[in-house]
Design a protein around this motif. Structure first.
Motif, PDB file in Angstrom:
ATOM      1  N   PRO A  41       1.099  -0.855  -0.368  1.00 43.95           N
ATOM      2  CA  PRO A  41      -0.052   0.162  -0.068  1.00 43.95           C
ATOM      3  C   PRO A  41       0.778   1.528   0.508  1.00 43.95           C
ATOM      4  O   PRO A  41       0.188   2.754  -0.739  1.00 43.95           O
ATOM      5  CB  PRO A  41      -0.377   0.416   1.619  1.00 43.95           C
ATOM      6  N   LEU A  42       1.585   0.951   0.481  1.00 45.60           N
ATOM      7  CA  LEU A  42       3.017   2.397   0.818  1.00 45.60           C
ATOM      8  C   LEU A  42       3.183   2.916  -0.271  1.00 45.60           C
ATOM      9  O   LEU A  42       3.002   4.281  -1.150  1.00 45.60           O
ATOM     10  CB  LEU A  42       3.950   2.269   2.008  1.00 45.60           C
ATOM     11  N   ASN A  43       3.478   2.360  -1.751  1.00 45.80           N
ATOM     12  CA  ASN A  43       4.197   2.165  -2.610  1.00 45.80           C
ATOM     13  C   ASN A  43       2.794   2.859  -4.255  1.00 45.80           C
ATOM     14  O   ASN A  43       3.077   3.828  -4.427  1.00 45.80           O
ATOM     15  CB  ASN A  43       4.364   0.709  -3.607  1.00 45.80           C
ATOM     16  N   TRP A  44       1.830   2.217  -3.517  1.00 42.40           N
ATOM     17  CA  TRP A  44       0.466   2.676  -4.285  1.00 42.40           C
ATOM     18  C   TRP A  44       0.067   4.089  -3.643  1.00 42.40           C
ATOM     19  O   TRP A  44       0.037   4.986  -4.867  1.00 42.40           O
ATOM     20  CB  TRP A  44      -0.731   2.337  -3.606  1.00 42.40           C
ATOM     21  N   ILE A  45       0.395   4.291  -2.924  1.00 39.50           N
ATOM     22  CA  ILE A  45      -0.030   6.071  -1.685  1.00 39.50           C
ATOM     23  C   ILE A  45       0.799   7.256  -2.321  1.00 39.50           C
ATOM     24  O   ILE A  45       1.284   8.237  -3.384  1.00 39.50           O
ATOM     25  CB  ILE A  45       0.480   6.263  -0.951  1.00 39.50           C
ATOM     26  N   GLN A  46       2.598   6.193  -2.556  1.00 34.36           N
ATOM     27  CA  GLN A  46       3.808   6.839  -3.032  1.00 34.36           C
ATOM     28  C   GLN A  46       3.269   7.548  -4.591  1.00 34.36           C
ATOM     29  O   GLN A  46       3.626   8.467  -4.804  1.00 34.36           O
ATOM     30  CB  GLN A  46       4.752   6.353  -3.320  1.00 34.36           C
ATOM     31  N   SER A  47       3.277   6.747  -5.420  1.00 29.62           N
ATOM     32  CA  SER A  47       2.488   6.874  -6.633  1.00 29.62           C
ATOM     33  C   SER A  47       1.008   7.819  -7.014  1.00 29.62           C
ATOM     34  O   SER A  47       1.440   8.216  -7.764  1.00 29.62           O
ATOM     35  CB  SER A  47       2.489   5.159  -7.197  1.00 29.62           C
ATOM     36  N   GLY A  48       0.144   7.596  -6.043  1.00 33.32           N
ATOM     37  CA  GLY A  48      -0.619   8.408  -5.616  1.00 33.32           C
ATOM     38  C   GLY A  48      -0.199   9.611  -5.651  1.00 33.32           C
ATOM     39  O   GLY A  48      -0.939  10.761  -6.578  1.00 33.32           O
ATOM     40  N   LEU A  49       0.555  10.121  -4.958  1.00 31.74           N
ATOM     41  CA  LEU A  49       0.957  11.199  -4.796  1.00 31.74           C
ATOM     42  C   LEU A  49       1.743  12.568  -5.782  1.00 31.74           C
ATOM     43  O   LEU A  49       1.832  13.569  -6.284  1.00 31.74           O
ATOM     44  CB  LEU A  49       1.868  11.437  -3.502  1.00 31.74           C
ATOM     45  N   LYS A  50       2.729  11.074  -6.381  1.00 31.05           N
ATOM     46  CA  LYS A  50       3.426  11.568  -7.852  1.00 31.05           C
ATOM     47  C   LYS A  50       2.474  12.476  -8.607  1.00 31.05           C
ATOM     48  O   LYS A  50       2.669  13.132  -9.432  1.00 31.05           O
ATOM     49  CB  LYS A  50       4.323  10.722  -8.015  1.00 31.05           C
ATOM     50  N   ILE A  51       1.783  11.478  -8.583  1.00 27.59           N
ATOM     51  CA  ILE A  51       0.934  11.714  -9.237  1.00 27.59           C
ATOM     52  C   ILE A  51       0.027  13.124  -9.289  1.00 27.59           C
ATOM     53  O   ILE A  51       0.102  13.693 -10.709  1.00 27.59           O
ATOM     54  CB  ILE A  51      -0.208  10.850 -10.257  1.00 27.59           C
ATOM     55  N   PHE A  52      -0.101  13.270  -8.728  1.00 31.34           N
ATOM     56  CA  PHE A  52      -1.002  14.109  -7.901  1.00 31.34           C
ATOM     57  C   PHE A  52      -0.634  15.543  -8.324  1.00 31.34           C
ATOM     58  O   PHE A  52      -0.791  16.707  -8.119  1.00 31.34           O
ATOM     59  CB  PHE A  52      -1.944  13.376  -6.651  1.00 31.34           C
ATOM     60  N   GLY A  53       0.766  14.946  -7.479  1.00 26.67           N
ATOM     61  CA  GLY A  53       1.922  16.134  -7.934  1.00 26.67           C
ATOM     62  C   GLY A  53       2.053  16.826  -9.002  1.00 26.67           C
ATOM     63  O   GLY A  53       1.643  18.187  -8.878  1.00 26.67           O
ATOM     64  N   LYS A  54       1.824  15.744 -10.127  1.00 22.45           N
ATOM     65  CA  LYS A  54       2.902  16.259 -11.612  1.00 22.45           C
ATOM     66  C   LYS A  54       1.061  17.188 -11.821  1.00 22.45           C
ATOM     67  O   LYS A  54       0.801  18.053 -12.403  1.00 22.45           O
ATOM     68  CB  LYS A  54       2.775  14.960 -11.824  1.00 22.45           C
ATOM     69  N   LEU A  55       0.153  16.610 -11.353  1.00 18.44           N
ATOM     70  CA  LEU A  55      -1.251  16.814 -11.984  1.00 18.44           C
ATOM     71  C   LEU A  55      -1.717  18.714 -11.314  1.00 18.44           C
ATOM     72  O   LEU A  55      -1.921  19.027 -11.926  1.00 18.44           O
ATOM     73  CB  LEU A  55      -2.348  16.549 -12.020  1.00 18.44           C
ATOM     74  N   GLY A  56      -1.426  18.869 -10.329  1.00 19.35           N
ATOM     75  CA  GLY A  56      -1.374  20.075  -9.599  1.00 19.35           C
ATOM     76  C   GLY A  56      -0.467  21.312 -10.008  1.00 19.35           C
ATOM     77  O   GLY A  56      -0.977  21.828 -10.101  1.00 19.35           O
ATOM     78  N   GLY A  57       0.813  20.300 -10.510  1.00 11.63           N
ATOM     79  CA  GLY A  57       1.655  21.427 -10.658  1.00 11.63           C
ATOM     80  C   GLY A  57       1.652  22.112 -12.123  1.00 11.63           C
ATOM     81  O   GLY A  57       1.989  23.445 -12.927  1.00 11.63           O
ATOM     82  N   MET A  58       1.053  21.142 -13.354  1.00 12.78           N
ATOM     83  CA  MET A  58       0.567  20.990 -14.055  1.00 12.78           C
ATOM     84  C   MET A  58      -0.658  22.228 -14.294  1.00 12.78           C
ATOM     85  O   MET A  58      -0.641  23.338 -15.067  1.00 12.78           O
ATOM     86  CB  MET A  58      -0.520  20.383 -14.943  1.00 12.78           C
ATOM     87  N   ILE A  59      -1.529  22.450 -13.311  1.00 12.46           N
ATOM     88  CA  ILE A  59      -2.928  23.296 -13.141  1.00 12.46           C
ATOM     89  C   ILE A  59      -2.728  24.276 -12.559  1.00 12.46           C
ATOM     90  O   ILE A  59      -2.708  25.536 -13.164  1.00 12.46           O
ATOM     91  CB  ILE A  59      -3.885  22.265 -12.184  1.00 12.46           C
ATOM     92  N   LEU A  60      -1.570  24.451 -11.798  1.00 16.68           N
ATOM     93  CA  LEU A  60      -1.252  25.847 -11.904  1.00 16.68           C
ATOM     94  C   LEU A  60      -0.171  26.630 -11.960  1.00 16.68           C
ATOM     95  O   LEU A  60      -0.801  27.793 -12.633  1.00 16.68           O
ATOM     96  CB  LEU A  60      -0.355  25.467 -10.133  1.00 16.68           C
ATOM     97  N   LEU A  61       0.470  25.845 -12.823  1.00 16.43           N
ATOM     98  CA  LEU A  61       1.578  26.710 -14.599  1.00 16.43           C
ATOM     99  C   LEU A  61       0.047  26.779 -15.072  1.00 16.43           C
ATOM    100  O   LEU A  61       0.718  28.283 -15.667  1.00 16.43           O
ATOM    101  CB  LEU A  61       2.423  25.345 -14.831  1.00 16.43           C
ATOM    102  N   LYS A  62      -0.993  25.917 -15.226  1.00 14.60           N
ATOM    103  CA  LYS A  62      -1.965  26.890 -16.834  1.00 14.60           C
ATOM    104  C   LYS A  62      -2.450  28.189 -15.694  1.00 14.60           C
ATOM    105  O   LYS A  62      -2.607  28.849 -16.570  1.00 14.60           O
ATOM    106  CB  LYS A  62      -3.135  25.492 -16.869  1.00 14.60           C
ATOM    107  N   LYS A  63      -2.963  28.689 -14.692  1.00 15.84           N
ATOM    108  CA  LYS A  63      -3.088  29.047 -13.970  1.00 15.84           C
ATOM    109  C   LYS A  63      -2.910  30.566 -14.056  1.00 15.84           C
ATOM    110  O   LYS A  63      -2.824  31.707 -14.397  1.00 15.84           O
ATOM    111  CB  LYS A  63      -3.898  28.559 -12.327  1.00 15.84           C
ATOM    112  N   ILE A  64      -0.809  30.185 -14.107  1.00 11.58           N
ATOM    113  CA  ILE A  64      -0.397  31.319 -13.828  1.00 11.58           C
ATOM    114  C   ILE A  64       0.311  31.893 -15.145  1.00 11.58           C
ATOM    115  O   ILE A  64       0.429  32.898 -15.413  1.00 11.58           O
ATOM    116  CB  ILE A  64       1.468  30.864 -13.304  1.00 11.58           C
ATOM    117  N   ILE A  65      -0.115  30.859 -16.473  1.00 12.52           N
ATOM    118  CA  ILE A  65      -0.045  31.677 -17.758  1.00 12.52           C
ATOM    119  C   ILE A  65      -0.990  31.724 -17.996  1.00 12.52           C
ATOM    120  O   ILE A  65      -0.856  33.165 -18.589  1.00 12.52           O
ATOM    121  CB  ILE A  65       0.435  30.145 -18.292  1.00 12.52           C
ATOM    122  N   LYS A  66      -2.119  31.741 -17.375  1.00 14.10           N
ATOM    123  CA  LYS A  66      -3.639  32.527 -18.015  1.00 14.10           C
ATOM    124  C   LYS A  66      -3.249  33.870 -17.895  1.00 14.10           C
ATOM    125  O   LYS A  66      -3.242  34.447 -16.934  1.00 14.10           O
ATOM    126  CB  LYS A  66      -5.088  32.021 -17.793  1.00 14.10           C
TER     127      LYS A  66
END
Length: 66
Positions: A41-66
């Motif tokens: 389960p710890l590996n699943w959590i770490q993988s999920g956090l990595k994905i959500f971190g990348k997704l959050g970074g992309m959304i944040l970058l998208k808001k900054i660019i607009k």
């Protein structure tokens, strides 16, 4: 089909086949341990956090660019 002329060549081939079988068995054991680690389960959590971190970074970058 291989034909043998003497007992030494039969014994040599049997030793080779036995070693190949042992190597294959050790590889299977290593794969089993690798899958055990991947399914913890710890590996699943770490993988999920990595994905959500990348997704959050992309959304944040998208808001900054607009």
């Amino acid at each position: 089909m291989k034909t043998y002329q003497d007992i030494e060549s039969v014994e040599r081939d049997l030793k080779i086949l036995n070693l190949e079988r042992q190597i294959a068995f050790e590889e299977i054991k290593a794969l089993k341990e690798e899958y055990k680690q991947d399914l913890k389960p710890l590996n699943w959590i770490q993988s999920g956090l990595k994905i959500f971190g990348k997704l959050g970074g992309m959304i944040l970058l998208k808001k900054i660019i607009k």
